[in-house]
Design a protein around this motif. Structure first.
Motif, PDB file in Angstrom:
ATOM      1  N   PHE A  34       0.842  -1.191   0.000  1.00 23.10           N
ATOM      2  CA  PHE A  34       0.000   0.000   0.000  1.00 23.10           C
ATOM      3  C   PHE A  34       0.875   1.238   0.000  1.00 23.10           C
ATOM      4  O   PHE A  34       2.017   1.217   0.465  1.00 23.10           O
ATOM      5  CB  PHE A  34      -0.887   0.048   1.254  1.00 23.10           C
ATOM      6  N   TYR A  36       0.406   5.088   1.681  1.00 28.30           N
ATOM      7  CA  TYR A  36      -0.366   5.984   2.524  1.00 28.30           C
ATOM      8  C   TYR A  36       0.263   7.365   2.415  1.00 28.30           C
ATOM      9  O   TYR A  36       1.460   7.501   2.154  1.00 28.30           O
ATOM     10  CB  TYR A  36      -0.306   5.552   3.998  1.00 28.30           C
ATOM     11  N   GLN A  38       0.644  11.009   4.726  1.00 29.58           N
ATOM     12  CA  GLN A  38       0.472  11.557   6.062  1.00 29.58           C
ATOM     13  C   GLN A  38       0.775  13.038   6.025  1.00 29.58           C
ATOM     14  O   GLN A  38       1.903  13.436   5.722  1.00 29.58           O
ATOM     15  CB  GLN A  38       1.378  10.845   7.082  1.00 29.58           C
ATOM     16  N   ARG A  41       1.354  16.261  11.372  1.00 27.90           N
ATOM     17  CA  ARG A  41       0.636  16.147  12.635  1.00 27.90           C
ATOM     18  C   ARG A  41      -0.758  15.534  12.476  1.00 27.90           C
ATOM     19  O   ARG A  41      -1.651  15.762  13.289  1.00 27.90           O
ATOM     20  CB  ARG A  41       0.541  17.504  13.327  1.00 27.90           C
ATOM     21  N   LYS A  42      -0.922  14.734  11.413  1.00 27.41           N
ATOM     22  CA  LYS A  42      -2.192  14.047  11.186  1.00 27.41           C
ATOM     23  C   LYS A  42      -1.944  12.545  11.066  1.00 27.41           C
ATOM     24  O   LYS A  42      -0.806  12.098  10.978  1.00 27.41           O
ATOM     25  CB  LYS A  42      -2.841  14.554   9.889  1.00 27.41           C
ATOM     26  N   GLU A  43      -3.045  11.787  11.047  1.00 27.26           N
ATOM     27  CA  GLU A  43      -2.916  10.353  10.894  1.00 27.26           C
ATOM     28  C   GLU A  43      -2.641   9.979   9.444  1.00 27.26           C
ATOM     29  O   GLU A  43      -3.031  10.699   8.525  1.00 27.26           O
ATOM     30  CB  GLU A  43      -4.200   9.643  11.376  1.00 27.26           C
ATOM     31  N   PRO A  44      -2.000   8.829   9.197  1.00 25.31           N
ATOM     32  CA  PRO A  44      -1.817   8.359   7.827  1.00 25.31           C
ATOM     33  C   PRO A  44      -3.176   8.025   7.210  1.00 25.31           C
ATOM     34  O   PRO A  44      -4.072   7.511   7.878  1.00 25.31           O
ATOM     35  CB  PRO A  44      -0.975   7.089   7.987  1.00 25.31           C
ATOM     36  N   LEU A  46      -4.960   6.132   3.722  1.00 25.64           N
ATOM     37  CA  LEU A  46      -4.695   5.257   2.586  1.00 25.64           C
ATOM     38  C   LEU A  46      -4.789   6.036   1.286  1.00 25.64           C
ATOM     39  O   LEU A  46      -5.788   6.696   1.009  1.00 25.64           O
ATOM     40  CB  LEU A  46      -5.704   4.107   2.577  1.00 25.64           C
ATOM     41  N   PHE A  97       1.582  -5.319   9.438  1.00 33.46           N
ATOM     42  CA  PHE A  97       1.880  -4.198   8.569  1.00 33.46           C
ATOM     43  C   PHE A  97       3.243  -3.635   8.934  1.00 33.46           C
ATOM     44  O   PHE A  97       3.503  -3.348  10.102  1.00 33.46           O
ATOM     45  CB  PHE A  97       0.836  -3.088   8.754  1.00 33.46           C
ATOM     46  N   PHE A  99       5.650  -0.440   8.087  1.00 34.60           N
ATOM     47  CA  PHE A  99       5.678   0.877   7.455  1.00 34.60           C
ATOM     48  C   PHE A  99       7.112   1.290   7.159  1.00 34.60           C
ATOM     49  O   PHE A  99       8.004   1.104   7.990  1.00 34.60           O
ATOM     50  CB  PHE A  99       5.048   1.917   8.382  1.00 34.60           C
ATOM     51  N   GLY A 100       7.310   1.873   5.995  1.00 35.22           N
ATOM     52  CA  GLY A 100       8.589   2.500   5.705  1.00 35.22           C
ATOM     53  C   GLY A 100       8.693   3.814   6.462  1.00 35.22           C
ATOM     54  O   GLY A 100       7.706   4.300   7.019  1.00 35.22           O
ATOM     55  N   PRO A 101       9.883   4.413   6.465  1.00 33.66           N
ATOM     56  CA  PRO A 101      10.089   5.658   7.206  1.00 33.66           C
ATOM     57  C   PRO A 101       9.425   6.863   6.563  1.00 33.66           C
ATOM     58  O   PRO A 101       9.276   7.899   7.209  1.00 33.66           O
ATOM     59  CB  PRO A 101      11.615   5.813   7.211  1.00 33.66           C
TER      60      PRO A 101
ATOM     61  N   TYR B  36      -0.219   1.982  17.373  1.00 31.61           N
ATOM     62  CA  TYR B  36       1.092   2.369  16.878  1.00 31.61           C
ATOM     63  C   TYR B  36       1.557   3.594  17.660  1.00 31.61           C
ATOM     64  O   TYR B  36       0.766   4.373  18.174  1.00 31.61           O
ATOM     65  CB  TYR B  36       1.031   2.771  15.402  1.00 31.61           C
ATOM     66  N   GLY B  43       9.254   6.962  11.909  1.00 33.84           N
ATOM     67  CA  GLY B  43       8.231   6.110  11.320  1.00 33.84           C
ATOM     68  C   GLY B  43       7.302   5.531  12.370  1.00 33.84           C
ATOM     69  O   GLY B  43       7.451   5.766  13.567  1.00 33.84           O
ATOM     70  N   PHE B  88       3.203  10.338  19.152  1.00 35.43           N
ATOM     71  CA  PHE B  88       1.885  10.405  18.532  1.00 35.43           C
ATOM     72  C   PHE B  88       1.356   8.973  18.503  1.00 35.43           C
ATOM     73  O   PHE B  88       1.923   8.104  17.849  1.00 35.43           O
ATOM     74  CB  PHE B  88       2.041  10.994  17.127  1.00 35.43           C
ATOM     75  N   LEU B  90      -1.368   6.223  17.601  1.00 34.34           N
ATOM     76  CA  LEU B  90      -2.384   6.021  16.570  1.00 34.34           C
ATOM     77  C   LEU B  90      -3.039   4.658  16.736  1.00 34.34           C
ATOM     78  O   LEU B  90      -2.359   3.645  16.893  1.00 34.34           O
ATOM     79  CB  LEU B  90      -1.762   6.108  15.180  1.00 34.34           C
ATOM     80  N   GLY B 105      -7.258   6.165  13.253  1.00 34.71           N
ATOM     81  CA  GLY B 105      -7.948   7.212  13.973  1.00 34.71           C
ATOM     82  C   GLY B 105      -7.131   8.488  13.943  1.00 34.71           C
ATOM     83  O   GLY B 105      -6.002   8.507  13.438  1.00 34.71           O
ATOM     84  N   ARG B 109      -1.751  12.949  20.752  1.00 37.54           N
ATOM     85  CA  ARG B 109      -0.377  13.464  20.881  1.00 37.54           C
ATOM     86  C   ARG B 109      -0.050  13.564  22.361  1.00 37.54           C
ATOM     87  O   ARG B 109      -0.646  14.349  23.079  1.00 37.54           O
ATOM     88  CB  ARG B 109      -0.261  14.821  20.203  1.00 37.54           C
TER      89      ARG B 109
END
Lengths: 109, 113
Positions: A34, A36, A38, A41-44, A46, A97, A99-101, B36, B43, B88, B90, B105, B109
């Motif tokens: 996938f 994503y 981001q 300061r928000k969520e990832p 899709l 899952f 995640f890459g950096p 997470y 990351g 953060f 999640l 979601g 923070r």
């Protein structure tokens, strides 16, 4: 070697440019892929799944090369709103899952 | 449609204090649930995941714990926070069908002082 590696970035591109992000993964048993995005300061969120045959969603094209264990994301005609960090994600067993950096993109006016 | 809620949105806690973060999902049943943590400029690190009520898998040894008292509720806790717990947090859900996407979601923070 990290499980998922991405271009270090940041990428600074002018509006209208085409930009490509690369991602490599180490586990050949990886099964789903996938992208994503981001925002700061928000969520990832899709962006798109990546299928073996490659797939396109508007200005975004994702490619998968299982033999080389490589995934790419191409963004055409970049918009200011495309500025974000792009995360490459690989799953091994559905629930796992990785995640890459992330690669940060700034689209400049 | 499915929605996922987290609260609080922000939290400032002193070192050594307890922690409880809550995550709830609406519009789906029997989801896989995940916690997470993302440290500043870093990351995502998977902390816990759950495939059902009372079933918790821990990915990283730490002073955090998780619980799933109800099908669509996932709680992250700590008895004593450390400075290194800042970040953060999640919560994410995933449908039971294998290889589904995860949906996140809005996050909490946390700053530990």
């Amino acid at each position: 070697r990290k499980e998922v590696e991405q271009d270090p970035g940041p990428f600074n591109v002018p509006e209208g440019a085409t930009v490509a992000f690369n991602c490599t993964y180490s586990n050949s048993a990886s099964q789903s892929f996938f992208w994503y995005r981001q925002d700061c300061r928000k969520e990832p969120k899709l962006l798109m799944s990546v299928y073996s045959s490659g797939n396109e969603d508007g200005r975004f094209t994702a490619q998968l090369n299982r033999a080389s264990q490589y995934i790419s994301l191409l963004i055409r005609d970049s918009k200011l709103s495309d500025s974000a960090t792009y995360l490459c994600v690989v799953t091994i067993y559905g629930q796992n899952f990785v995640f890459g950096p992330g690669t940060r993109l700034s689209v400049l006016p | 449609s499915q929605t996922i809620h987290q609260w609080p949105a922000t939290l400032v806690q002193p070192v050594g204090s307890p922690l409880s973060l809550e995550c709830t999902v609406e519009g789906t049943s029997n989801p896989n649930l995940y916690w997470y943590r993302q440290a500043a400029g870093r990351g995502l690190q998977l902390l816990f995941y759950s495939v059902g009520i009372g079933q918790i898998s821990s990915e990283v040894p730490q002073n955090l714990s998780a619980s799933r008292p109800q099908d669509r509720q996932f709680i992250l806790s700590s008895k004593k926070l450390l400075l290194s717990d800042s970040g953060f947090y999640l919560c994410a859900w995933q449908g039971q069908r294998s290889y589904n996407e995860q949906f996140f979601g809005p996050g909490t923070r946390l700053t530990v002082l």
